[in-house]
Scaffold this active site. Structure first.
Site, PDB file in Angstrom:
ATOM      1  N   LYS A 115       0.154   3.901  -2.628  1.00 46.80           N
ATOM      2  CA  LYS A 115      -0.783   5.019  -2.524  1.00 46.80           C
ATOM      3  C   LYS A 115      -0.088   6.365  -2.321  1.00 46.80           C
ATOM      4  CE  LYS A 115      -4.553   2.115  -0.827  1.00 46.80           C
ATOM      5  NZ  LYS A 115      -3.958   0.892  -0.272  1.00 46.80           N
ATOM      6  N   SER A 175      -5.850   3.705   4.528  1.00 50.32           N
ATOM      7  CA  SER A 175      -5.294   2.936   3.412  1.00 50.32           C
ATOM      8  C   SER A 175      -6.389   2.274   2.582  1.00 50.32           C
ATOM      9  CB  SER A 175      -4.310   1.863   3.917  1.00 50.32           C
ATOM     10  OG  SER A 175      -3.549   1.346   2.852  1.00 50.32           O
ATOM     11  N   SER A 180       0.794  -1.239   0.000  1.00 51.84           N
ATOM     12  CA  SER A 180       0.000   0.000   0.000  1.00 51.84           C
ATOM     13  C   SER A 180       0.826   1.289   0.000  1.00 51.84           C
ATOM     14  CB  SER A 180      -0.953   0.012   1.196  1.00 51.84           C
ATOM     15  OG  SER A 180      -2.103  -0.750   0.908  1.00 51.84           O
TER      16      SER A 180
END
Length: 387
Positions: free
Chosen positions: A65, A122, A62
């Site tokens: 991102k 997230s 993640s």
């Protein structure tokens, strides 16, 4: 025997002279012993303070991102989207697994709320919804992500999605992730989201949703205000963290730690090292006016050149700055139209011929192309002056 003794004496003297540096290097080698790769940089200058396998291509999970948020912030800057604009979640966006805010197909949230979901929780579903709003589809947004990575000069990054969910061909490196974080932090307001430990979505409804930051260091390490965690069974525990103390901002990246505890401990150790060994000397804030540039065929004849990011100089603790030289160089023949934030020059900071910092200067405001009437009046004025 005398030659050997003399050689040993020389080596001992050399070791004594280099002792502190050698000890620092030995200490740095132990900063992230259990991580697959790691890097520590000072944000304003980009100076690398520690590096371990920092160009190795690994799954970022993640932490992907960070690029997703960068493109969102840039879209906000360009006026393509607004914080209070409502974004509708498609059926595809709502179907995302992993970390999510459980968007329902057709549900609407503002850009600000979506950004909260991405930065704090997230949220994969919010990331896809924003990608679809900005680029029309996740695939088109991913193309923009890869184009942006290329523009930043990143050589060990390729994206296949906006979430970091496992897929073949999706990878980055500690160095590249630090550079993405450096660019994202030009948008200083992002830390208003990434630095929150908790927040809420859907307040005032029976579906009120509690967001808790996946980056626990924002609560437990003074000065930490971002940026993004990551975990998959393939990537293990990852974190791109940033902290600001005494005017100095640093970025620490860890890939592939064996546990959350080890990840946080090693990032903390990296931050401790940076703040115990180095000092930042701020020179300019973001948006400082440093020059005025001529613009050809614009509705105005000049544009102010401003700093695109905070500018500072980094030294070891105890080292004083003196005889600093600041050089502004403007790009030749700027022609309208110009967009706000478009590069118009550079600022270089040096000492004794050694470059200490270099940054881009950008246009303070947009400049439209002059109308034919404005150009005619200018030409007439020039002829009158020549008479």
């Amino acid at each position: 025997m005398k030659k050997i003794t003399s050689l040993l004496a020389c080596l001992i003297l050399a070791a004594a002279a280099l002792g502190p540096r050698a000890f620092a290097a030995e200490t740095k080698n132990e900063l992230a012993p259990d991580a697959k790769s790691a890097i520590l940089i000072e944000r304003d200058t980009g100076t690398v303070l520690y590096s371990k396998n920092s160009h190795e291509e690994l799954p970022p999970a993640s932490m992907t991102k960070i690029m997703t948020m960068l493109l969102i912030m840039e879209a906000l800057d360009k006026g393509e989207i607004k914080m209070n604009e409502k974004v509708r979640a498609s059926e595809y966006a709502a179907s995302m697994g992993g970390s999510q805010i459980f968007l329902e197909p057709g549900e609407e949230m503002t850009v600000e709320q979506m950004l909260k979901g991405i930065a704090i929780g997230s949220a994969n579903d919010a990331a896809v919804a924003m990608a679809e709003r900005i680029a029309g589809s996740e695939e088109a947004f991913v193309d923009r992500m890869n184009e942006r990575a290329k523009a930043l000069g990143l050589k060990n990054t390729h994206f296949e999605n906006v979430t970091g969910l496992p897929v073949k061909g999706h990878y980055s490196s500690a160095y590249d992730m630090a550079m993405m974080a450096k660019e994202l932090l030009k948008h200083e307001e992002i830390t208003e989201f990434t630095g929150k430990y908790e927040d809420y979505l859907r307040e005032g409804t029976d579906k009120k949703f509690w967001l808790v930051n996946t980056n626990k260091l924002v609560r437990y390490y003074p000065g930490v205000d971002g940026l993004k965690t990551g975990f998959t069974s393939e990537a293990k525990f990852c974190l791109t963290a940033t902290a600001k103390k005494n005017g100095m901002r640093v970025i620490a990246v860890i890939f592939g730690a064996p546990s959350t505890k080890e990840r946080n401990a090693q990032v903390s150790k990296m931050l401790d090292y940076a703040y115990s060994q180095y000092t930042s000397h701020p020179l300019y804030k973001k948006g400082a006016v440093l020059a005025e540039a001529k613009v050809s065929k614009g509705d105005v004849r000049h544009i102010r050149a401003v700093t695109s990011e905070p500018v500072s100089v980094l030294t070891k603790k105890g080292v004083k700055l003196s005889n600093i030289k600041k050089t502004v160089k403007l790009n030749g023949h700027l022609q309208a139209p110009l967009e706000k934030g478009q590069p118009v020059g550079t600022l270089s900071v040096s000492q004794g011929g050694k470059m200490l910092a270099k940054t881009t200067l950008v246009a303070e405001k947009s400049v439209k192309r002059a109308s034919w009437w404005q150009l005619f009046k200018r030409a007439a004025g020039m002829f009158a002056q020549n008479d």
